[in-house]
Design a protein around this motif. Structure first.
Motif, PDB file in Angstrom:
ATOM      1  N   VAL A 161       0.862  -1.183   0.000  1.00 25.45           N
ATOM      2  CA  VAL A 161       0.000   0.000   0.000  1.00 25.45           C
ATOM      3  C   VAL A 161       0.897   1.230   0.000  1.00 25.45           C
ATOM      4  O   VAL A 161       1.738   1.396   0.889  1.00 25.45           O
ATOM      5  CB  VAL A 161      -0.929   0.028   1.229  1.00 25.45           C
ATOM      6  N   VAL A 162       0.735   2.079  -1.000  1.00 27.63           N
ATOM      7  CA  VAL A 162       1.529   3.301  -1.106  1.00 27.63           C
ATOM      8  C   VAL A 162       0.725   4.452  -0.504  1.00 27.63           C
ATOM      9  O   VAL A 162      -0.256   4.899  -1.078  1.00 27.63           O
ATOM     10  CB  VAL A 162       1.880   3.613  -2.579  1.00 27.63           C
ATOM     11  N   GLY A 163       1.127   4.905   0.665  1.00 29.03           N
ATOM     12  CA  GLY A 163       0.439   6.003   1.336  1.00 29.03           C
ATOM     13  C   GLY A 163      -0.158   5.568   2.656  1.00 29.03           C
ATOM     14  O   GLY A 163      -1.004   4.667   2.695  1.00 29.03           O
ATOM     15  N   GLY A 164       0.297   6.197   3.749  1.00 32.15           N
ATOM     16  CA  GLY A 164      -0.165   5.828   5.078  1.00 32.15           C
ATOM     17  C   GLY A 164      -1.172   6.802   5.649  1.00 32.15           C
ATOM     18  O   GLY A 164      -1.139   7.102   6.845  1.00 32.15           O
ATOM     19  N   GLY A 165      -2.084   7.298   4.807  1.00 33.70           N
ATOM     20  CA  GLY A 165      -3.181   8.134   5.290  1.00 33.70           C
ATOM     21  C   GLY A 165      -4.349   7.258   5.716  1.00 33.70           C
ATOM     22  O   GLY A 165      -4.244   6.024   5.749  1.00 33.70           O
ATOM     23  N   PRO A 166      -5.495   7.870   6.040  1.00 38.74           N
ATOM     24  CA  PRO A 166      -6.649   7.079   6.476  1.00 38.74           C
ATOM     25  C   PRO A 166      -7.085   6.032   5.449  1.00 38.74           C
ATOM     26  O   PRO A 166      -7.436   4.909   5.814  1.00 38.74           O
ATOM     27  CB  PRO A 166      -7.740   8.138   6.688  1.00 38.74           C
TER      28      PRO A 166
ATOM     29  N   ARG B 247      -8.426  -3.631   6.652  1.00 34.36           N
ATOM     30  CA  ARG B 247      -9.535  -4.469   6.186  1.00 34.36           C
ATOM     31  C   ARG B 247      -9.030  -5.746   5.513  1.00 34.36           C
ATOM     32  O   ARG B 247      -9.621  -6.826   5.683  1.00 34.36           O
ATOM     33  CB  ARG B 247     -10.430  -3.682   5.219  1.00 34.36           C
ATOM     34  N   LEU B 248      -7.934  -5.646   4.768  1.00 35.94           N
ATOM     35  CA  LEU B 248      -7.369  -6.840   4.133  1.00 35.94           C
ATOM     36  C   LEU B 248      -6.922  -7.848   5.187  1.00 35.94           C
ATOM     37  O   LEU B 248      -7.142  -9.057   5.048  1.00 35.94           O
ATOM     38  CB  LEU B 248      -6.194  -6.456   3.241  1.00 35.94           C
ATOM     39  N   LYS B 249      -6.299  -7.362   6.247  1.00 36.89           N
ATOM     40  CA  LYS B 249      -5.877  -8.251   7.332  1.00 36.89           C
ATOM     41  C   LYS B 249      -7.086  -8.871   8.036  1.00 36.89           C
ATOM     42  O   LYS B 249      -7.082 -10.064   8.377  1.00 36.89           O
ATOM     43  CB  LYS B 249      -5.023  -7.473   8.332  1.00 36.89           C
ATOM     44  N   GLN B 250      -8.124  -8.063   8.246  1.00 35.40           N
ATOM     45  CA  GLN B 250      -9.331  -8.590   8.889  1.00 35.40           C
ATOM     46  C   GLN B 250      -9.970  -9.687   8.045  1.00 35.40           C
ATOM     47  O   GLN B 250     -10.360 -10.737   8.570  1.00 35.40           O
ATOM     48  CB  GLN B 250     -10.335  -7.452   9.116  1.00 35.40           C
TER      49      GLN B 250
ATOM     50  N   ALA C 264     -18.007   4.861   8.560  1.00 37.25           N
ATOM     51  CA  ALA C 264     -16.990   3.977   7.994  1.00 37.25           C
ATOM     52  C   ALA C 264     -16.098   3.383   9.085  1.00 37.25           C
ATOM     53  O   ALA C 264     -15.714   2.209   9.016  1.00 37.25           O
ATOM     54  CB  ALA C 264     -16.145   4.739   6.976  1.00 37.25           C
ATOM     55  N   LEU C 265     -15.773   4.196  10.089  1.00 38.24           N
ATOM     56  CA  LEU C 265     -14.959   3.694  11.198  1.00 38.24           C
ATOM     57  C   LEU C 265     -15.708   2.614  11.974  1.00 38.24           C
ATOM     58  O   LEU C 265     -15.108   1.617  12.399  1.00 38.24           O
ATOM     59  CB  LEU C 265     -14.564   4.847  12.119  1.00 38.24           C
ATOM     60  N   THR C 266     -17.014   2.787  12.125  1.00 32.33           N
ATOM     61  CA  THR C 266     -17.830   1.787  12.818  1.00 32.33           C
ATOM     62  C   THR C 266     -17.838   0.479  12.041  1.00 32.33           C
ATOM     63  O   THR C 266     -17.827  -0.607  12.636  1.00 32.33           O
ATOM     64  CB  THR C 266     -19.266   2.310  13.010  1.00 32.33           C
ATOM     65  N   GLU C 267     -17.857   0.561  10.709  1.00 29.18           N
ATOM     66  CA  GLU C 267     -17.820  -0.661   9.896  1.00 29.18           C
ATOM     67  C   GLU C 267     -16.469  -1.360  10.030  1.00 29.18           C
ATOM     68  O   GLU C 267     -16.391  -2.592  10.000  1.00 29.18           O
ATOM     69  CB  GLU C 267     -18.097  -0.310   8.437  1.00 29.18           C
ATOM     70  N   LEU C 268     -15.398  -0.564  10.194  1.00 26.34           N
ATOM     71  CA  LEU C 268     -14.052  -1.136  10.314  1.00 26.34           C
ATOM     72  C   LEU C 268     -13.807  -1.678  11.713  1.00 26.34           C
ATOM     73  O   LEU C 268     -13.278  -2.780  11.886  1.00 26.34           O
ATOM     74  CB  LEU C 268     -13.024  -0.058   9.974  1.00 26.34           C
ATOM     75  N   PHE C 269     -14.191  -0.901  12.725  1.00 28.88           N
ATOM     76  CA  PHE C 269     -14.020  -1.284  14.127  1.00 28.88           C
ATOM     77  C   PHE C 269     -15.312  -0.968  14.886  1.00 28.88           C
ATOM     78  O   PHE C 269     -15.487   0.142  15.381  1.00 28.88           O
ATOM     79  CB  PHE C 269     -12.861  -0.517  14.775  1.00 28.88           C
TER      80      PHE C 269
ATOM     81  N   GLU D  76      -1.626   2.362  14.621  1.00 28.64           N
ATOM     82  CA  GLU D  76      -1.457   1.453  15.760  1.00 28.64           C
ATOM     83  C   GLU D  76      -2.309   0.203  15.588  1.00 28.64           C
ATOM     84  O   GLU D  76      -1.848  -0.921  15.843  1.00 28.64           O
ATOM     85  CB  GLU D  76      -1.824   2.163  17.055  1.00 28.64           C
ATOM     86  N   GLN D  77      -3.545   0.407  15.149  1.00 29.72           N
ATOM     87  CA  GLN D  77      -4.435  -0.756  14.953  1.00 29.72           C
ATOM     88  C   GLN D  77      -3.916  -1.652  13.826  1.00 29.72           C
ATOM     89  O   GLN D  77      -3.998  -2.880  13.924  1.00 29.72           O
ATOM     90  CB  GLN D  77      -5.862  -0.288  14.648  1.00 29.72           C
ATOM     91  N   ALA D  78      -3.401  -1.026  12.774  1.00 24.56           N
ATOM     92  CA  ALA D  78      -2.857  -1.810  11.657  1.00 24.56           C
ATOM     93  C   ALA D  78      -1.676  -2.660  12.122  1.00 24.56           C
ATOM     94  O   ALA D  78      -1.581  -3.857  11.797  1.00 24.56           O
ATOM     95  CB  ALA D  78      -2.440  -0.872  10.521  1.00 24.56           C
ATOM     96  N   GLU D  79      -0.768  -2.052  12.881  1.00 25.36           N
ATOM     97  CA  GLU D  79       0.396  -2.806  13.360  1.00 25.36           C
ATOM     98  C   GLU D  79      -0.025  -3.922  14.312  1.00 25.36           C
ATOM     99  O   GLU D  79       0.577  -5.005  14.312  1.00 25.36           O
ATOM    100  CB  GLU D  79       1.383  -1.856  14.029  1.00 25.36           C
TER     101      GLU D  79
END
Length: 208
Positions: A22-27, A35-38, A72-77, A135-138
């Motif tokens: 993934v190129v770019g560490g923004g939202p 989401r890919l990891k989930q 969108a955040l609620t759908e993710l977490f 942090e959540q991604a890591e």
């Protein structure tokens, strides 16, 4: 020296392989990685995902304050509140004011169009939210490389994207390698996601 000349003299570049780069560490980029990891975890699989971020840390180049709809955040977490997401200030009022030279008046709230009503939304620091998402991604096993800007798109012989290369370090203003020179790195992947934002130069190259 051109990049091709540098590669001829100092190459080949070190390469690392992932399932997804993934190129770019923004939202957007971080949400994609999360989401890919989930999804992989839900299917009992493990995939390798890396995020490249040109800033010194995720959120370093995101200075915006913002009004955020948390859907969108609620759908993710779904439990983002319990997880400590930095959405602390709900919107309590919306106002449109018309100002004259000596006076002004406020539009009654019932006249505000729906797009100007922010009930249920939050006033946030987008930089703080980005750091929290990192942090959540890591925690999910995503690798994040801050301080590494993707400088070049790498292609397969058939024209498909095979990854990106980071920029060379330690190049002088004259374009010549200095004593601190370090060759960029290739990050190769089955899928490459470009989440650089509206001004991303690699995205512009691909679109062109």
């Amino acid at each position: 020296m051109t990049n091709q000349e540098i590669l001829a003299q100092f190459g080949p570049r070190e390469a690392m392989e992932y399932d997804v780069v993934v190129v770019g560490g923004g939202p957007g980029g971080l949400a994609t990685a999360i989401r890919l990891k989930q999804l992989a975890t839900e299917k009992g699989k493990d995939i390798s995902v890396v995020v490249l971020e040109k800033g010194s840390e995720p959120g370093a180049h995101i200075l915006s304050g913002a009004i955020m709809d948390p859907q969108a955040l609620t759908e993710l977490f779904p439990k983002w509140k319990e997880m400590g997401a930095p959405l602390n200030q709900p919107v309590t009022d919306d106002a449109w004011s018309f100002l004259g030279e000596t006076s002004g008046f406020r539009t009654p709230n019932f006249l505000l169009p729906e797009c100007a009503q922010n009930h249920g939304n939050y006033i946030i620091s987008l930089g703080a939210l980005t750091r929290w998402l990192a942090e959540q991604a890591e925690n999910l096993g995503v690798e994040i490389f801050p301080g590494f800007a993707a400088a070049e798109v790498l292609y397969n012989d058939d024209g498909s994207v095979r990854g990106v290369a980071t920029g060379n370090m330690g190049v002088g203003k004259d374009g010549e390698p200095t004593e601190n020179f370090q060759l960029g790195m290739e990050l190769l992947a089955k899928y490459t996601v470009f989440a650089e934002g509206a001004r991303g130069h690699l995205g512009k190259q691909l679109i062109a």
